[in-house]
Design a protein around this motif. Structure first.
Motif, mmCIF file in Angstrom:
data_model
loop_
_atom_site.group_PDB
_atom_site.id
_atom_site.type_symbol
_atom_site.label_atom_id
_atom_site.label_comp_id
_atom_site.label_asym_id
_atom_site.label_seq_id
_atom_site.Cartn_x
_atom_site.Cartn_y
_atom_site.Cartn_z
ATOM 1 N N GLN A 204 -59.051 14.151 75.813
ATOM 2 C CA GLN A 204 -59.278 13.738 74.429
ATOM 3 C C GLN A 204 -58.372 14.532 73.493
ATOM 4 O O GLN A 204 -57.852 13.995 72.523
ATOM 5 N N ARG A 205 -58.133 15.790 73.814
ATOM 6 C CA ARG A 205 -57.253 16.620 72.990
ATOM 7 C C ARG A 205 -55.829 16.055 72.988
ATOM 8 O O ARG A 205 -55.184 15.968 71.938
ATOM 9 N N ALA A 206 -55.317 15.677 74.158
ATOM 10 C CA ALA A 206 -53.965 15.116 74.242
ATOM 11 C C ALA A 206 -53.886 13.793 73.476
ATOM 12 O O ALA A 206 -52.908 13.527 72.775
ATOM 13 N N LEU A 207 -54.914 12.965 73.617
ATOM 14 C CA LEU A 207 -54.944 11.681 72.912
ATOM 15 C C LEU A 207 -54.986 11.909 71.402
ATOM 16 O O LEU A 207 -54.272 11.234 70.643
ATOM 17 N N THR A 208 -55.772 12.871 70.956
ATOM 18 C CA THR A 208 -55.851 13.204 69.528
ATOM 19 C C THR A 208 -54.481 13.612 69.006
ATOM 20 O O THR A 208 -54.056 13.185 67.933
ATOM 21 N N ASP A 209 -53.777 14.442 69.773
ATOM 22 C CA ASP A 209 -52.435 14.879 69.369
ATOM 23 C C ASP A 209 -51.470 13.700 69.283
ATOM 24 O O ASP A 209 -50.687 13.589 68.339
ATOM 25 N N LEU A 210 -51.514 12.801 70.277
ATOM 26 C CA LEU A 210 -50.628 11.622 70.268
ATOM 27 C C LEU A 210 -50.924 10.716 69.075
ATOM 28 O O LEU A 210 -50.005 10.148 68.485
ATOM 29 N N MET A 211 -52.195 10.581 68.748
ATOM 30 C CA MET A 211 -52.589 9.711 67.638
ATOM 31 C C MET A 211 -52.221 10.327 66.293
ATOM 32 O O MET A 211 -52.046 9.613 65.316
ATOM 33 N N GLY A 212 -52.142 11.657 66.237
ATOM 34 C CA GLY A 212 -51.830 12.323 64.974
ATOM 35 C C GLY A 212 -52.969 12.282 63.983
ATOM 36 O O GLY A 212 -52.743 12.164 62.776
ATOM 37 N N VAL A 213 -54.211 12.366 64.487
ATOM 38 C CA VAL A 213 -55.388 12.333 63.620
ATOM 39 C C VAL A 213 -56.237 13.573 63.876
ATOM 40 O O VAL A 213 -56.004 14.317 64.818
ATOM 41 N N GLN A 214 -57.233 13.765 63.038
ATOM 42 C CA GLN A 214 -58.165 14.874 63.200
ATOM 43 C C GLN A 214 -59.078 14.609 64.409
ATOM 44 O O GLN A 214 -59.386 13.452 64.707
ATOM 45 N N PRO A 215 -59.518 15.662 65.090
ATOM 46 C CA PRO A 215 -60.377 15.486 66.264
ATOM 47 C C PRO A 215 -61.630 14.652 65.990
ATOM 48 O O PRO A 215 -62.031 13.832 66.827
ATOM 49 N N GLY A 216 -62.235 14.823 64.822
ATOM 50 C CA GLY A 216 -63.430 14.038 64.498
ATOM 51 C C GLY A 216 -63.142 12.555 64.398
ATOM 52 O O GLY A 216 -63.951 11.721 64.839
ATOM 53 N N SER A 217 -61.987 12.214 63.831
ATOM 54 C CA SER A 217 -61.594 10.807 63.720
ATOM 55 C C SER A 217 -61.350 10.203 65.099
ATOM 56 O O SER A 217 -61.777 9.081 65.387
ATOM 57 N N ALA A 218 -60.654 10.956 65.948
ATOM 58 C CA ALA A 218 -60.388 10.475 67.309
ATOM 59 C C ALA A 218 -61.690 10.290 68.067
ATOM 60 O O ALA A 218 -61.885 9.292 68.768
ATOM 61 N N SER A 219 -62.603 11.234 67.908
ATOM 62 C CA SER A 219 -63.890 11.156 68.604
ATOM 63 C C SER A 219 -64.670 9.916 68.175
ATOM 64 O O SER A 219 -65.295 9.245 68.997
ATOM 65 N N GLU A 220 -64.598 9.591 66.895
ATOM 66 C CA GLU A 220 -65.292 8.398 66.379
ATOM 67 C C GLU A 220 -64.705 7.124 66.988
ATOM 68 O O GLU A 220 -65.441 6.236 67.435
#
Length: 172
Positions: free
Chosen positions: A66-82
């Motif tokens: 999830q951390r790698a995906l969050t970095d690729l997306m360029g968003v905050q961890p909370g947004s990626a988690s949602e």
């Protein structure tokens, strides 16, 4: 944004551009065109934290944390988690606590997620082809070369300056 609103917005831009461009030099016209193109691309494109983009990234990159995906997306961890939570609820992705790093989760596409991602990627490709359909293959190559040249120059010229700035410029 509805097709009507996009067309009406573009009509207003053309009318304003016609009045402003009478006195504008070529540099002003280039900046205005880049700005207008940016608005159009943003209206057509999925957002950087969208579900469709997340599916496409997982299709292209494969399972990841999830951390790698969050970095690729360029968003905050909370947004990626949602976003990931919504995709998980829809049965398009699965996530499980990572064995290597207990602070994050491993994410992968389900079979229905893979099919949805393939459809989203095909729609994106068709949209990209349509966006540049006014240009010949030679014109596309020439435009690409010019944009890459500008991009390389601007990386050195403006990103250095951005680091020292507290907030971005309002008007370019």
């Amino acid at each position: 944004m509805s097709q009507y609103r996009m067309e009406n917005r573009e009509k207003c831009r053309r009318e304003r551009r016609g009045r402003r461009c009478e006195t504008a030099d070529v540099n002003d016209k280039l900046v205005r065109n880049f700005r207008d193109l940016n608005h159009t691309i943003r209206a057509l494109y999925e957002g950087k934290g969208s579900q469709r983009r997340t599916l496409i990234l997982l299709l292209e990159q494969g399972p990841m944390t999830q951390r790698a995906l969050t970095d690729l997306m360029g968003v905050q961890p909370g947004s990626a988690s949602e976003v990931i939570g919504k995709l998980e609820t829809a049965g398009l992705v699965e996530r499980q606590q990572s064995r290597e790093d207990r602070r994050t989760a491993d994410i992968w596409l389900t079979e229905s997620g893979r099919l949805a991602a393939q459809e989203a990627a095909a729609q994106r490709k068709a949209r990209h082809q349509e966006m540049f359909s006014a240009l010949s293959p030679e014109e596309k190559e020439a435009l690409l070369a010019l944009l890459e040249k500008l991009s390389e120059d601007w990386k050195g010229r403006y990103r250095r300056k951005e680091r020292g700035m507290k907030k971005p410029c309002g008007n370019i």
